[in-house]
Structures are given as structure tokens and as C-alpha cells.
Design a protein around this motif. Structure first.
Motif, PDB file in Angstrom:
ATOM      1  N   LEU A  44       0.828  -1.214   0.000  1.00  0.00           N
ATOM      2  CA  LEU A  44       0.000   0.000   0.000  1.00  0.00           C
ATOM      3  C   LEU A  44       0.861   1.263   0.000  1.00  0.00           C
ATOM      4  CD1 LEU A  44      -2.788  -1.072   2.539  1.00  0.00           C
ATOM      5  CD2 LEU A  44      -3.015  -0.788   0.064  1.00  0.00           C
ATOM      6  N   ILE A  45       1.894   1.246   0.869  1.00  0.00           N
ATOM      7  CA  ILE A  45       2.764   2.431   0.927  1.00  0.00           C
ATOM      8  C   ILE A  45       3.501   2.610  -0.396  1.00  0.00           C
ATOM      9  CG2 ILE A  45       4.733   3.514   2.064  1.00  0.00           C
ATOM     10  CD1 ILE A  45       4.017   1.952   4.577  1.00  0.00           C
ATOM     11  N   ALA A  46       3.986   1.511  -0.929  1.00  0.00           N
ATOM     12  CA  ALA A  46       4.761   1.584  -2.181  1.00  0.00           C
ATOM     13  C   ALA A  46       3.912   2.096  -3.329  1.00  0.00           C
ATOM     14  CB  ALA A  46       5.340   0.206  -2.514  1.00  0.00           C
ATOM     15  N   SER A  47       2.658   1.618  -3.421  1.00  0.00           N
ATOM     16  CA  SER A  47       1.830   2.099  -4.534  1.00  0.00           C
ATOM     17  C   SER A  47       1.432   3.557  -4.327  1.00  0.00           C
ATOM     18  CB  SER A  47       0.605   1.216  -4.755  1.00  0.00           C
ATOM     19  OG  SER A  47       0.067   0.788  -3.545  1.00  0.00           O
ATOM     20  N   ALA A  48       1.399   4.015  -3.071  1.00  0.00           N
ATOM     21  CA  ALA A  48       1.067   5.422  -2.838  1.00  0.00           C
ATOM     22  C   ALA A  48       2.261   6.346  -3.065  1.00  0.00           C
ATOM     23  CB  ALA A  48       0.534   5.605  -1.412  1.00  0.00           C
ATOM     24  N   THR A  49       3.448   5.871  -2.731  1.00  0.00           N
ATOM     25  CA  THR A  49       4.627   6.753  -2.765  1.00  0.00           C
ATOM     26  C   THR A  49       5.604   6.438  -3.889  1.00  0.00           C
ATOM     27  OG1 THR A  49       5.918   5.279  -1.370  1.00  0.00           O
ATOM     28  CG2 THR A  49       4.561   6.934  -0.244  1.00  0.00           C
ATOM     29  N   PHE A  50       5.417   5.317  -4.533  1.00  0.00           N
ATOM     30  CA  PHE A  50       6.330   4.849  -5.570  1.00  0.00           C
ATOM     31  C   PHE A  50       7.748   4.632  -5.070  1.00  0.00           C
ATOM     32  CE2 PHE A  50       3.261   5.061  -8.830  1.00  0.00           C
ATOM     33  CZ  PHE A  50       2.494   6.195  -8.589  1.00  0.00           C
ATOM     34  N   GLN A  51       7.977   4.592  -3.741  1.00  0.00           N
ATOM     35  CA  GLN A  51       9.316   4.350  -3.194  1.00  0.00           C
ATOM     36  C   GLN A  51       9.531   2.836  -3.048  1.00  0.00           C
ATOM     37  OE1 GLN A  51      11.522   6.621  -2.739  1.00  0.00           O
ATOM     38  NE2 GLN A  51      10.119   8.292  -3.269  1.00  0.00           N
ATOM     39  N   ASN A  52       9.468   2.167  -4.200  1.00  0.00           N
ATOM     40  CA  ASN A  52       9.469   0.694  -4.142  1.00  0.00           C
ATOM     41  C   ASN A  52      10.683   0.112  -3.440  1.00  0.00           C
ATOM     42  OD1 ASN A  52       7.044   0.457  -5.521  1.00  0.00           O
ATOM     43  ND2 ASN A  52       8.065   0.605  -7.508  1.00  0.00           N
ATOM     44  N   SER A  53      11.875   0.566  -3.833  1.00  0.00           N
ATOM     45  CA  SER A  53      13.076  -0.085  -3.289  1.00  0.00           C
ATOM     46  C   SER A  53      13.163   0.128  -1.791  1.00  0.00           C
ATOM     47  CB  SER A  53      14.339   0.400  -3.994  1.00  0.00           C
ATOM     48  OG  SER A  53      14.414   1.813  -3.935  1.00  0.00           O
ATOM     49  N   THR A  54      12.903   1.355  -1.332  1.00  0.00           N
ATOM     50  CA  THR A  54      12.962   1.627   0.095  1.00  0.00           C
ATOM     51  C   THR A  54      11.962   0.773   0.864  1.00  0.00           C
ATOM     52  OG1 THR A  54      13.504   3.907  -0.415  1.00  0.00           O
ATOM     53  CG2 THR A  54      12.829   3.420   1.833  1.00  0.00           C
ATOM     54  N   VAL A  55      10.721   0.849   0.391  1.00  0.00           N
ATOM     55  CA  VAL A  55       9.654   0.184   1.134  1.00  0.00           C
ATOM     56  C   VAL A  55       9.871  -1.312   1.192  1.00  0.00           C
ATOM     57  CG1 VAL A  55       7.201  -0.354   1.128  1.00  0.00           C
ATOM     58  CG2 VAL A  55       7.954   1.966   0.639  1.00  0.00           C
ATOM     59  N   PHE A  56      10.116  -1.913   0.037  1.00  0.00           N
ATOM     60  CA  PHE A  56      10.204  -3.371   0.043  1.00  0.00           C
ATOM     61  C   PHE A  56      11.471  -3.871   0.725  1.00  0.00           C
ATOM     62  CE2 PHE A  56       6.281  -4.069  -1.635  1.00  0.00           C
ATOM     63  CZ  PHE A  56       6.052  -3.475  -2.864  1.00  0.00           C
ATOM     64  N   THR A  57      12.555  -3.051   0.671  1.00  0.00           N
ATOM     65  CA  THR A  57      13.740  -3.436   1.450  1.00  0.00           C
ATOM     66  C   THR A  57      13.407  -3.435   2.929  1.00  0.00           C
ATOM     67  OG1 THR A  57      15.144  -2.392  -0.222  1.00  0.00           O
ATOM     68  CG2 THR A  57      16.154  -2.890   1.909  1.00  0.00           C
ATOM     69  N   LEU A  58      12.678  -2.392   3.364  1.00  0.00           N
ATOM     70  CA  LEU A  58      12.268  -2.337   4.767  1.00  0.00           C
ATOM     71  C   LEU A  58      11.427  -3.563   5.149  1.00  0.00           C
ATOM     72  CD1 LEU A  58      11.257   1.367   5.440  1.00  0.00           C
ATOM     73  CD2 LEU A  58      13.014   0.047   6.612  1.00  0.00           C
ATOM     74  N   VAL A  59      10.498  -3.894   4.261  1.00  0.00           N
ATOM     75  CA  VAL A  59       9.622  -5.038   4.557  1.00  0.00           C
ATOM     76  C   VAL A  59      10.451  -6.303   4.708  1.00  0.00           C
ATOM     77  CG1 VAL A  59       7.841  -6.533   3.578  1.00  0.00           C
ATOM     78  CG2 VAL A  59       7.555  -4.067   3.499  1.00  0.00           C
ATOM     79  N   ALA A  60      11.382  -6.494   3.761  1.00  0.00           N
ATOM     80  CA  ALA A  60      12.222  -7.702   3.823  1.00  0.00           C
ATOM     81  C   ALA A  60      13.029  -7.726   5.111  1.00  0.00           C
ATOM     82  CB  ALA A  60      13.145  -7.755   2.606  1.00  0.00           C
ATOM     83  N   LEU A  61      13.614  -6.571   5.482  1.00  0.00           N
ATOM     84  CA  LEU A  61      14.404  -6.512   6.717  1.00  0.00           C
ATOM     85  C   LEU A  61      13.547  -6.824   7.936  1.00  0.00           C
ATOM     86  CD1 LEU A  61      16.655  -3.384   6.042  1.00  0.00           C
ATOM     87  CD2 LEU A  61      17.407  -5.747   6.300  1.00  0.00           C
ATOM     88  N   LEU A  62      12.323  -6.292   7.927  1.00  0.00           N
ATOM     89  CA  LEU A  62      11.454  -6.555   9.076  1.00  0.00           C
ATOM     90  C   LEU A  62      11.116  -8.032   9.187  1.00  0.00           C
ATOM     91  CD1 LEU A  62       9.142  -3.416   8.990  1.00  0.00           C
ATOM     92  CD2 LEU A  62      10.677  -4.101  10.834  1.00  0.00           C
ATOM     93  N   TYR A  63      10.900  -8.682   8.049  1.00  0.00           N
ATOM     94  CA  TYR A  63      10.661 -10.129   8.107  1.00  0.00           C
ATOM     95  C   TYR A  63      11.879 -10.854   8.672  1.00  0.00           C
ATOM     96  CZ  TYR A  63       6.098 -10.609   5.870  1.00  0.00           C
ATOM     97  OH  TYR A  63       4.753 -10.586   5.599  1.00  0.00           O
ATOM     98  N   LEU A  64      13.069 -10.391   8.262  1.00  0.00           N
ATOM     99  CA  LEU A  64      14.281 -11.037   8.753  1.00  0.00           C
ATOM    100  C   LEU A  64      14.440 -10.846  10.257  1.00  0.00           C
ATOM    101  CD1 LEU A  64      16.930 -10.369   5.962  1.00  0.00           C
ATOM    102  CD2 LEU A  64      16.162 -12.587   6.820  1.00  0.00           C
ATOM    103  N   THR A  65      14.053  -9.669  10.758  1.00  0.00           N
ATOM    104  CA  THR A  65      14.195  -9.479  12.208  1.00  0.00           C
ATOM    105  C   THR A  65      13.311 -10.448  12.974  1.00  0.00           C
ATOM    106  OG1 THR A  65      12.465  -7.798  12.304  1.00  0.00           O
ATOM    107  CG2 THR A  65      14.723  -7.024  12.035  1.00  0.00           C
ATOM    108  N   MET A  66      12.257 -10.949  12.334  1.00  0.00           N
ATOM    109  CA  MET A  66      11.402 -11.936  13.017  1.00  0.00           C
ATOM    110  C   MET A  66      11.885 -13.362  12.761  1.00  0.00           C
ATOM    111  SD  MET A  66       7.551 -10.472  12.507  1.00  0.00           S
ATOM    112  CE  MET A  66       7.678 -10.237  10.746  1.00  0.00           C
TER     113      MET A  66
END
Lengths: 267, 218
Positions: free
Chosen positions: B177-199
Motif C-alpha cells: 500500500l505504501i509503495a503504490s502510494a509513494t512509488f518508493q518501491n526499493s525503500t519500502v520493500f527493502t524495509l519489509v524484507a528486513l522486518l521479516y528477517l528481524t522476526m
């Protein structure tokens, strides 16, 4: 006390027990001997319902043994078994193995069961091993724990399924010693074994089983020193001097029974 | 790099609300999958033919239908039969049922790996089936089951993202949702991946610790 009459058992097309009948009295020690595949272990396992049987009757103090009936659990608390491969619970210590049955099957209070368990371990010479896990014990020690575990159920009889066959020779003596003292105290025992010396010295009766039928039976000393059946003679010869037929065939004809072999040296 | 950090500070709070739901879905479905899986497994090994057949059928059905389709069924189809669940409830139940099939097979192989001599020893002292499972078989099976169980836990964490298909605003969906609103794909999805890794990394470490702890006893 334990009555077997015309028991038949087949595994598929393999007719393993062909009409087995025997009557074991309280306090008797009966050894079942015979070649591999003769059905010795099978008939033993039918007695406490680990195997079902096809026809005939097995009764313990009048109560019929039926593997699929609820009564089998009660029967099993009264007829204990010692296995060839010990089958101790590896995730429990020696003492915990011994008191598992009394506490969880017979609902004995823990303190009482623990005290009895300790005494039993001492009786088989393992008082100092009560906190050891089976993995840290030798085969002979494990089997003695297994005997203590069987005794903890205060059984009326104990079935031994080749109790020393998995042991290194030097450990066999300890286990046989424990079994001998049990016999001398009057425990009813049915022992499937290849230890002819034990059978001759400790057993009251010996049943020689061959291809599913009792080929010979009688008082232990008689059967083992002076067997009538040629098959019995043959087996005893082979069991006692396994190398006879291979290295010194001429000695085979002179060694016919346990008694005469005492004086001969192995080839 | 500076832009990345700025965006991170901006998006993180929203992503964390998603992460909370991810954890909720994962834990909830883990409990359901474990309990249900144990039921299926015990039915299989009970020796009662009817129970074993029911269990086998259920497991094969569940394994034969994609998780997304199972989720659609529970969330969109069940209301027609009068059972209306929230998206979160549907996700937990749906993922729980889906993974119960795999847990069941893990548990069953653990149980069947126990030497049959243990069964005979338990029977020979008069134990009934329930007592035998509770005192002898399951405690030993736990050790065997732990590595695949740990792996399943990690898979369930990742598959919690499938809840997004039925509108659960967990981490992956929030990221989208954030990525489609802001078009900051690389930032957003990198963050998402990192957050999954922290879990997932703590889960991996925890699984390793469990294996060591249960592996030490003889």
C-alpha cells in the motif's frame, strides 16, 4: 498357573506354532530352547498378548489371554516381560524406568514406589546407577534395570525373551546371576534362551521347540544331558560347540550332550 | 542513504502496525496448526481404521488445495452458510488448517520413528494407548519432530503474508500500500524484507537452541 492348550499361530502363510500345549505351575522355571524360527519367541509373546494367536487357548490363572480384549492390560500387569533388546525408556533414568509402571499404571504413591524401586535396583546390583540414563549403561546393566522394572510390577510370573542374546559374553554372567536369584526366590519364570548351562542348572523343566511343535520336554537335567530326540541332540551339539561341524567333524559324533562336553576342549 | 533513513522514519510506524498483525496471524495459526496437526497424527496412528481413513482424507484434501483458495473459502464462502468471520479470524483459522496437514505428517513420522520395542515395553507393563503415548512415545517423538517443526514455524511466518489476500493488513500488504502510494518501491520493500528477517532470524536461532537442548539427553 499358566495353561496353554493346542495353540496355533501363523504369520500369513507361515505356520509358526503348530499345536503347542504346556502347563506351567507357580514357582516353576521353564526354559524353552530350540533353533531359530522354531517359534520360541512367538509363543512367549502370545502369553502376554504381544502377539495374537489363531486358535487354542492361553489362560493365566483361569483368565483367558486375548490381545484385543480390555482384560489384557490387567493380565500384563501380572505377567512381566524382559526383552532381548532391553527396551528401556531412553528418556528416563534407571530409577524412573523402574517406577514408571507402579506410579502410572498401578497408581502407587510416588514416595512408596521410589523406595521400592531403589530396593529393586539394589537387589540387581545397581544401587549406584539410579540417576543414570540407559545410554550411559552397559548392556548387562541395562538388562538388569529391565529386570528391576519387571519386578517393580510385583508380577506373578516373568517372561524372558532371550535375555542375554544381545550381550557381550562377559556381561552375560551378571544377568544370569540376577535371574538365578529370582528363580531361587520362587518366581515363576518362562525363559527362551540359548544358555544351556543356565537351563541345566536353574530350570525345572525344559521344552525343546522345533518347527512349531514341542519335540521334547522333561526335567531340565535329563533333557540336556541325555536327550532322546535326535533333533535335540543335534541342536545341543551345535549350540555348545558351534565350530564342531566345521573344524573337527570327527569330534561331532562323540559330543552328544551337555554332560559329556564338560570334559572336552573346543576344537 | 539519507533519503532511505528519512523514508524509513516516515514509513516504519505504519509498517509496524502491519508487523503486529503478522505476528498475531503467525502465532494464532501456529497454535491451531499444532493442535489440529496433533489430532490428525494421533488419528492416523491410533490403529482404528475409521479414524485413520478420516484423517488421511482430510490431510490430502488440505494438501491438495492452495492456501489462498482455502482462505478465500473461509472468508468469502462460509458466510453463505451462516458462518461470518473477521478477516483476522479467517486468516488464523485458514492458515492453521492449511498447515495442520504438514504438522500432522511431521508428528506422524516422529511417532513412527520411535522403535517398536518402546511400544512393547510400555504394553508389557500394562500401559494403555493414551498412557503410552503420553509417557513414552510423544516425549521421545518431540526430539525428532523439532527440526521440521522449527522449519514449519518459519514457513508459517512467511506464509502469514497470504492473509493479505483476504484484506488482513499485515506487513506485506502494508508495504504494498505504501509503495503504490509513494512509488518508493526499493525503500519500502527493502524495509519489509528486513522486518521479516528481524522476526525469522530469532526463530531460526530459537529452533537451533531447541534442537541442542532436546538433543543432549540420551
Amino acid at each position: 498357573m499358566i495353561e496353554l492348550a493346542n495353540v496355533e499361530k501363523s504369520f500369513g502363510t507361515n505356520h509358526v506354532i503348530k499345536g503347542f500345549s504346556a502347563s506351567i505351575q507357580k514357582g516353576e522355571v521353564v526354559c524353552i530352547i530350540g533353533p531359530s524360527g522354531s517359534g520360541k519367541s512367538t509363543i512367549l509373546r502370545c502369553i502376554n498378548g504381544l502377539e495374537s494367536y489363531d486358535s487354542g487357548t492361553i489362560a493365566i490363572e483361569g483368565l483367558r489371554v486375548d490381545r484385543h480384549d480390555a482384560s489384557i492390560r490387567q493380565i500384563r500387569t501380572q505377567v512381566a516381560m524382559v526383552f532381548q533388546r532391553f527396551n528401556l525408556f531412553p528418556h528416563r533414568t534407571a530409577l524412573e524406568n523402574v517406577i514408571e509402571g507402579p506410579i502410572y499404571v498401578k497408581n502407587e504413591p510416588r514416595a512408596e514406589a521410589t523406595q521400592r524401586g531403589r530396593a529393586l535396583l539394589a537387589r540387581v546390583g545397581l544401587a549406584d546407577k539410579e540417576t543414570a540414563y540407559p545410554g550411559a549403561l552397559s548392556g548387562g546393566q541395562q538388562q538388569r534395570v529391565a529386570i528391576a522394572r519387571a519386578l517393580a510390577m510385583a508380577p506373578k510370573a516373568i517372561l524372558f525373551d532371550e535375555p542375554t542374546s544381545s550381550l557381550d559374553p562377559e556381561l552375560v554372567g551378571d544377568v544370569l546371576g540376577a535371574m538365578r536369584s529370582l528363580a531361587e526366590e520362587g518366581m515363576t519364570m518362562i525363559v527362551v534362551t540359548h544358555e544351556m548351562g543356565f537351563a541345566r542348572e536353574v530350570a525345572d523343566r525344559v521344552l525343546f521347540l522345533d518347527q512349531g511343535v514341542i519335540a521334547e520336554e522333561g526335567r531340565a537335567r535329563e533333557v540336556l544331558t541325555n536327550p532322546h530326540n535326535p533333533r535335540t541332540q543335534d541342536i545341543l551339539r551345535r549350540v555348545l560347540h558351534p565350530l564342531c561341524g566345521v573344524l573337527a567333524p570327527e569330534r561331532v559324533s562323540r559330543t552328544t550332550a551337555v554332560g559329556t562336553l564338560e570334559g572336552t576342549t573346543p576344537p | 542513504m539519507q533519503r532511505f533513513l528519512d523514508h524509513t522514519i516516515e514509513y516504519l510506524p505504519i509498517l509496524l502496525t502491519g508487523l503486529k498483525l503478522t505476528i498475531l496471524v503467525t502465532l494464532g495459526s501456529l497454535v491451531v496448526a499444532t493442535l489440529l496437526g496433533l489430532v490428525w497424527a494421533l488419528m492416523r496412528v491410533s490403529g482404528i481404521r475409521a479414524l485413520a481413513a478420516i484423517s488421511r482424507t482430510a490431510i490430502n484434501l488440505i494438501r491438495g488445495i492452495p492456501i489462498i483458495v482455502q482462505l478465500f473459502y473461509i472468508y468469502f464462502v462460509l458466510p453463505d452458510f451462516g458462518i461470518t468471520l473477521t478477516a483476522l479470524q479467517a486468516a488464523i483459522i485458514g492458515l492453521g488448517i492449511a498447515y495442520s496437514a504438514y504438522q500432522a505428517e511431521n508428528f506422524r513420522s516422529g511417532i513412527e520413528a520411535i522403535d517398536h520395542g518402546q511400544v512393547e515395553a510400555a504394553q508389557s507393563i500394562g500401559m494403555g494407548w493414551v498412557l503410552m503415548m503420553r509417557r513414552v512415545i510423544l516425549p521421545q517423538a518431540v526430539r525428532i519432530v523439532l527440526p521440521p517443526y522449527g522449519n514449519t514455524m518459519i514457513m508459517m511466518l512467511k506464509d502469514s503474508s497470504q492473509a493479505s489476500t483476504i484484506t488482513v493488513a499485515e506487513l506485506a500488504l502494508q508495504g504494498k500500500l505504501i509503495a503504490s502510494a509513494t512509488f518508493q518501491n526499493s525503500t519500502v520493500f527493502t524495509l519489509v524484507a528486513l522486518l521479516y528477517l528481524t522476526m525469522s532470524i530469532p526463530l531460526i536461532v530459537f529452533t537451533g537452541w531447541l534442537e541442542k537442548k532436546f538433543g543432549r539427553r540420551a
